[in-house]
Design a protein around this motif. Sequence first.
Motif, PDB file in Angstrom:
ATOM      1  N   LEU A  65       0.870  -1.177   0.000  1.00  5.56           N
ATOM      2  CA  LEU A  65       0.000   0.000   0.000  1.00  5.56           C
ATOM      3  C   LEU A  65       0.907   1.227   0.000  1.00  5.56           C
ATOM      4  O   LEU A  65       1.648   1.452   0.957  1.00  5.56           O
ATOM      5  N   VAL A  66       0.883   1.992  -1.082  1.00  8.21           N
ATOM      6  CA  VAL A  66       1.709   3.198  -1.188  1.00  8.21           C
ATOM      7  C   VAL A  66       0.884   4.396  -0.766  1.00  8.21           C
ATOM      8  O   VAL A  66      -0.207   4.623  -1.282  1.00  8.21           O
ATOM      9  N   LYS A  67       1.410   5.165   0.177  1.00 12.27           N
ATOM     10  CA  LYS A  67       0.730   6.367   0.665  1.00 12.27           C
ATOM     11  C   LYS A  67       0.957   7.497  -0.340  1.00 12.27           C
ATOM     12  O   LYS A  67       1.965   8.175  -0.313  1.00 12.27           O
ATOM     13  N   THR A  68       0.001   7.689  -1.214  1.00 11.30           N
ATOM     14  CA  THR A  68       0.096   8.721  -2.260  1.00 11.30           C
ATOM     15  C   THR A  68      -0.677   9.960  -1.811  1.00 11.30           C
ATOM     16  O   THR A  68      -1.679  10.318  -2.415  1.00 11.30           O
ATOM     17  N   HIS A  69      -0.201  10.596  -0.774  1.00  6.17           N
ATOM     18  CA  HIS A  69      -0.917  11.720  -0.162  1.00  6.17           C
ATOM     19  C   HIS A  69      -0.401  13.061  -0.659  1.00  6.17           C
ATOM     20  O   HIS A  69       0.023  13.910   0.118  1.00  6.17           O
ATOM     21  N   PHE A  70      -0.450  13.243  -1.965  1.00  7.68           N
ATOM     22  CA  PHE A  70      -0.032  14.488  -2.592  1.00  7.68           C
ATOM     23  C   PHE A  70      -0.851  14.654  -3.855  1.00  7.68           C
ATOM     24  O   PHE A  70      -1.494  13.715  -4.311  1.00  7.68           O
ATOM     25  N   THR A  71      -0.839  15.842  -4.411  1.00  8.96           N
ATOM     26  CA  THR A  71      -1.702  16.131  -5.560  1.00  8.96           C
ATOM     27  C   THR A  71      -1.057  15.748  -6.893  1.00  8.96           C
ATOM     28  O   THR A  71       0.151  15.557  -6.975  1.00  8.96           O
ATOM     29  N   ASP A  73      -0.553  17.609  -9.388  1.00  7.36           N
ATOM     30  CA  ASP A  73       0.351  18.645  -9.903  1.00  7.36           C
ATOM     31  C   ASP A  73       1.487  18.972  -8.935  1.00  7.36           C
ATOM     32  O   ASP A  73       2.164  19.984  -9.087  1.00  7.36           O
ATOM     33  N   SER A  74       1.757  18.098  -7.974  1.00  5.02           N
ATOM     34  CA  SER A  74       2.850  18.312  -7.029  1.00  5.02           C
ATOM     35  C   SER A  74       4.182  18.411  -7.776  1.00  5.02           C
ATOM     36  O   SER A  74       4.491  17.575  -8.627  1.00  5.02           O
ATOM     37  N   LYS A  75       4.950  19.424  -7.462  1.00 10.45           N
ATOM     38  CA  LYS A  75       6.264  19.610  -8.098  1.00 10.45           C
ATOM     39  C   LYS A  75       7.334  18.771  -7.398  1.00 10.45           C
ATOM     40  O   LYS A  75       8.283  18.322  -8.026  1.00 10.45           O
ATOM     41  N   THR A  76       7.193  18.582  -6.083  1.00  8.40           N
ATOM     42  CA  THR A  76       8.222  17.870  -5.321  1.00  8.40           C
ATOM     43  C   THR A  76       8.038  16.350  -5.346  1.00  8.40           C
ATOM     44  O   THR A  76       9.006  15.614  -5.288  1.00  8.40           O
ATOM     45  N   LEU A  77       6.798  15.890  -5.422  1.00  6.84           N
ATOM     46  CA  LEU A  77       6.495  14.457  -5.515  1.00  6.84           C
ATOM     47  C   LEU A  77       5.504  14.247  -6.657  1.00  6.84           C
ATOM     48  O   LEU A  77       4.299  14.161  -6.443  1.00  6.84           O
ATOM     49  N   PRO A  78       5.991  14.196  -7.888  1.00  8.22           N
ATOM     50  CA  PRO A  78       5.103  14.053  -9.042  1.00  8.22           C
ATOM     51  C   PRO A  78       4.290  12.749  -8.959  1.00  8.22           C
ATOM     52  O   PRO A  78       4.850  11.656  -8.965  1.00  8.22           O
ATOM     53  N   THR A 108      -8.275  21.624   1.427  1.00 10.05           N
ATOM     54  CA  THR A 108      -7.213  22.341   2.136  1.00 10.05           C
ATOM     55  C   THR A 108      -6.268  22.979   1.123  1.00 10.05           C
ATOM     56  O   THR A 108      -6.402  22.772  -0.090  1.00 10.05           O
ATOM     57  N   LYS A 109      -5.293  23.726   1.605  1.00  8.37           N
ATOM     58  CA  LYS A 109      -4.351  24.422   0.729  1.00  8.37           C
ATOM     59  C   LYS A 109      -3.705  23.438  -0.262  1.00  8.37           C
ATOM     60  O   LYS A 109      -3.141  22.430   0.132  1.00  8.37           O
ATOM     61  N   GLY A 110      -3.824  23.748  -1.540  1.00  6.03           N
ATOM     62  CA  GLY A 110      -3.271  22.917  -2.596  1.00  6.03           C
ATOM     63  C   GLY A 110      -4.194  21.794  -3.049  1.00  6.03           C
ATOM     64  O   GLY A 110      -3.919  21.118  -4.030  1.00  6.03           O
ATOM     65  N   TRP A 111      -5.282  21.595  -2.338  1.00  7.77           N
ATOM     66  CA  TRP A 111      -6.214  20.506  -2.633  1.00  7.77           C
ATOM     67  C   TRP A 111      -7.606  21.055  -2.970  1.00  7.77           C
ATOM     68  O   TRP A 111      -8.608  20.427  -2.666  1.00  7.77           O
ATOM     69  N   GLN A 112      -7.682  22.201  -3.640  1.00  3.70           N
ATOM     70  CA  GLN A 112      -8.973  22.824  -3.913  1.00  3.70           C
ATOM     71  C   GLN A 112      -9.721  22.198  -5.082  1.00  3.70           C
ATOM     72  O   GLN A 112     -10.932  22.332  -5.186  1.00  3.70           O
TER      73      GLN A 112
END
Length: 141
Positions: A65-71, A73-78, A108-112
């Motif tokens: 199970l990979v925790k893919t808790h980013f968007t 369009d994330s620049k740091t974790l594509p 939340t911020k970045g997750w609109q």
Amino acid sequence: LVISAKKTLLETNPVSIVGVATQPVWAKNTTREDGLEVDNGFDMVKQGHADIKFWIIDQKIDFLLVKTHFTLDSKTLPYKTIIDWWAKLCNANNMLLYTSFADSSMGTKGWQSPDEMALQWAACNDLEGWNGGFFHSLQNR
């Protein structure tokens, strides 16, 4: 710890399956040549002292199970870079792959973006070897 826990569990119930949840970055390419090309993120090999890739290749676990808790369009974790890397590894080793969605971050911020979760699910659904997803939380915002 994981390997001995699996052994003990299988002695009790031989049909059990054992998996692990991992941070999205196994290793950065600055740590290992075959690591992910990312600038950020917790490096499981260097910082977590856990070689999840070895466990997959050596069949020490039954699913990941990979925790893919980013968007997306994330620049740091594509997002696509991360899920593509894990899918390729798991698929090559007949390992069940699941992802965890950060639904509690919506709004939340970045997750609109209201369709972020649907687009992430669609990106995963296009992967060969992806078996499904888990929602991180049932928290209402």
